[in-house]
Scaffold this motif. Structure first.
Motif, PDB file in Angstrom:
ATOM      1  N   UNK A  76     -63.016  46.069  82.066  1.00 15.44           N
ATOM      2  CA  UNK A  76     -64.371  46.421  81.607  1.00 15.44           C
ATOM      3  C   UNK A  76     -64.709  47.803  82.161  1.00 15.44           C
ATOM      4  N   UNK A  77     -65.601  48.496  81.477  1.00 12.51           N
ATOM      5  CA  UNK A  77     -66.011  49.820  81.929  1.00 12.51           C
ATOM      6  C   UNK A  77     -67.479  50.023  81.586  1.00 12.51           C
ATOM      7  N   UNK A  78     -68.156  50.955  82.275  1.00 12.47           N
ATOM      8  CA  UNK A  78     -69.585  51.159  82.036  1.00 12.47           C
ATOM      9  C   UNK A  78     -69.890  51.505  80.577  1.00 12.47           C
ATOM     10  N   UNK A  79     -70.974  50.898  80.072  1.00 13.16           N
ATOM     11  CA  UNK A  79     -71.431  51.154  78.708  1.00 13.16           C
ATOM     12  C   UNK A  79     -72.551  52.187  78.760  1.00 13.16           C
ATOM     13  N   UNK A  88     -71.770  46.706  80.544  1.00 16.14           N
ATOM     14  CA  UNK A  88     -70.336  46.994  80.547  1.00 16.14           C
ATOM     15  C   UNK A  88     -69.715  46.710  79.188  1.00 16.14           C
ATOM     16  N   UNK A  89     -68.812  47.613  78.775  1.00 18.79           N
ATOM     17  CA  UNK A  89     -67.955  47.356  77.622  1.00 18.79           C
ATOM     18  C   UNK A  89     -66.718  46.610  78.098  1.00 18.79           C
ATOM     19  N   UNK A 122     -58.433  49.510  74.378  1.00 21.05           N
ATOM     20  CA  UNK A 122     -59.114  49.232  73.106  1.00 21.05           C
ATOM     21  C   UNK A 122     -60.430  48.555  73.443  1.00 21.05           C
ATOM     22  N   UNK A 123     -61.531  49.182  73.091  1.00 22.43           N
ATOM     23  CA  UNK A 123     -62.858  48.708  73.461  1.00 22.43           C
ATOM     24  C   UNK A 123     -63.376  47.639  72.505  1.00 22.43           C
TER      25      UNK A 123
END
Length: 377
Positions: free
Chosen positions: A188-191, A200-201, A215-216
């Motif tokens: 996951x990464x910051x949205x 988070x994405x 791939x998001x």
């Protein structure tokens, strides 16, 4: 000098020294967690060589012992060459006239020759393929498989996964059933678009993610959710860490209240289909981890979600979505109470209490009665 060579406890990662074991006893007690450790005199302890499957996460701050899998000896000195699972010509190359009513993309990423290696993902794909063909009457030529055991055009690279997702939904029409299955690492990464309630994405990691990127969930939603036309049903089964809302579907089923909860993006951007239905079963919540283990079979490594889901679908007729969620959680709870019927191992009974913490998640593009709708792929 051999007596001073360090090694690690495979449970708490405490670094120890052979100097603390001058008599070379075959088993010593770890001072960090009191676990009895089998000692190798001739080599530094290598957890990978003892059959411990890593957590399906790449987060460096997560301690792998949370999801240790069954200790087992390596029985092969070299990998066996697997029989290709894709038909010839490749599903990528076949022209469909008319288009089949059932189509699937199965993706298993093992990250071979890297420190992120997973041992159960290709087993997961094989088992899912067999389930689709025997239980739900999918044809082999309509199932596209991406693993590192296939030829290069079917490796689970970012480019190939994206191409496969486009292939899955292209020209879909009324009455079709589509399946996207993924077993591998998830992150996951910051949205920064205000699309996520939790900020988070979620992502899946192709085999070349370090070079080409992840791939998001936004891309997955745009590619295989939004194009779904009326009468088309898509199921996604994602056995990866942080996969709870990997399709960005707008409703999440609460197993305890038996109600659907809102997951609409705060920004108001549309995540809906154009008339079809998208349903996702994921291994765990967005902030949780999923794991590989050999504990349920005692032999082959498998994703926890994949193994339990397939096992229950095979054994139970007319299984509803709510029933399936309950049975998945019941199997995990049963395992965590060290029941000998699941795993007849004193080792597990002693050390595996509450080691599987993941909870399967059900999400959907629209509400439906999960306790009455039968699970069908």
């Amino acid at each position: 000098m051999e007596s001073s060579r360090p090694f690690q406890c495979y449970y708490c990662r405490q670094r120890l020294s052979q100097a603390a074991n001058p008599n070379y006893r075959p088993v010593i007690l770890c001072p960090g967690c009191n676990l009895e450790i089998k000692v190798k005199r001739s080599a530094i302890f290598d957890a990978a060589n003892e059959g411990f499957g890593p957590v399906k996460s790449l987060c460096p701050n997560i301690r792998n012992f949370q999801h240790i899998s069954l200790l087992r000896k390596r029985t092969e000195t070299s990998p066996r060459r697997s029989t290709p699972l894709n038909s010839k010509p490749s599903p990528f190359e076949r022209s469909f006239k008319p288009r089949p009513k059932k189509r699937a993309v199965l993706c298993g990423v093992s990250y071979k020759e890297t420190k992120y290696k997973l041992k159960g993902t290709i087993n997961d794909v094989k088992n899912m393929r067999e389930l689709l063909m025997t239980k739900f009457e999918y044809q082999s030529e309509d199932i596209l498989v991406l693993t590192e055991d296939e030829d290069e055009t079917h490796h689970p690279t970012k480019k190939n996964i994206e191409k496969a997702l486009e292939w899955l939904v292209k020209d879909c029409g009324k009455g079709e059933s589509l399946v996207f299955y993924f077993s591998g690492h998830g992150l996951r990464q910051p949205d920064f678009n205000d699309d996520e309630i939790d900020g988070f994405d979620e992502t899946i990691c192709p085999v070349d993610f370090k070079k080409e990127g992840m791939i998001l969930d936004n891309y997955i939603n745009t590619t295989i959710v939004k194009p779904l036309r009326e009468g088309v049903t898509l199921h996604a089964i994602v056995d990866a860490c942080h996969s709870g809302t990997i399709l960005d579907l707008v409703y999440i089923y609460n197993r305890n209240t038996k109600k659907w909860e809102n997951n609409h993006p705060p920004s108001g951007v549309s995540k809906a289909t154009v008339g079809g239905l998208a349903i996702c079963i994921s291994a765990c919540e967005d902030d949780k981890l999923a794991s590989d283990t050999s504990a349920f079979t005692g032999k082959s490594m498998n994703g926890v979600l994949t193994y339990i889901l397939i096992d229950n679908v095979k054994k139970n007729e007319n299984l509803t979505y709510a029933d399936l969620l309950d049975k998945i959680q019941d199997a995990i709870d049963h395992f965590n109470t060290n029941d000998h019927c699941l795993v007849g191992s004193k080792f597990l009974q002693k050390f595996f209490t509450n080691r599987i913490t993941q909870k399967a998640q059900l999400s959907s593009s629209e509400k439906f009665c999960a306790s009455k709708r039968e699970f069908k792929l």
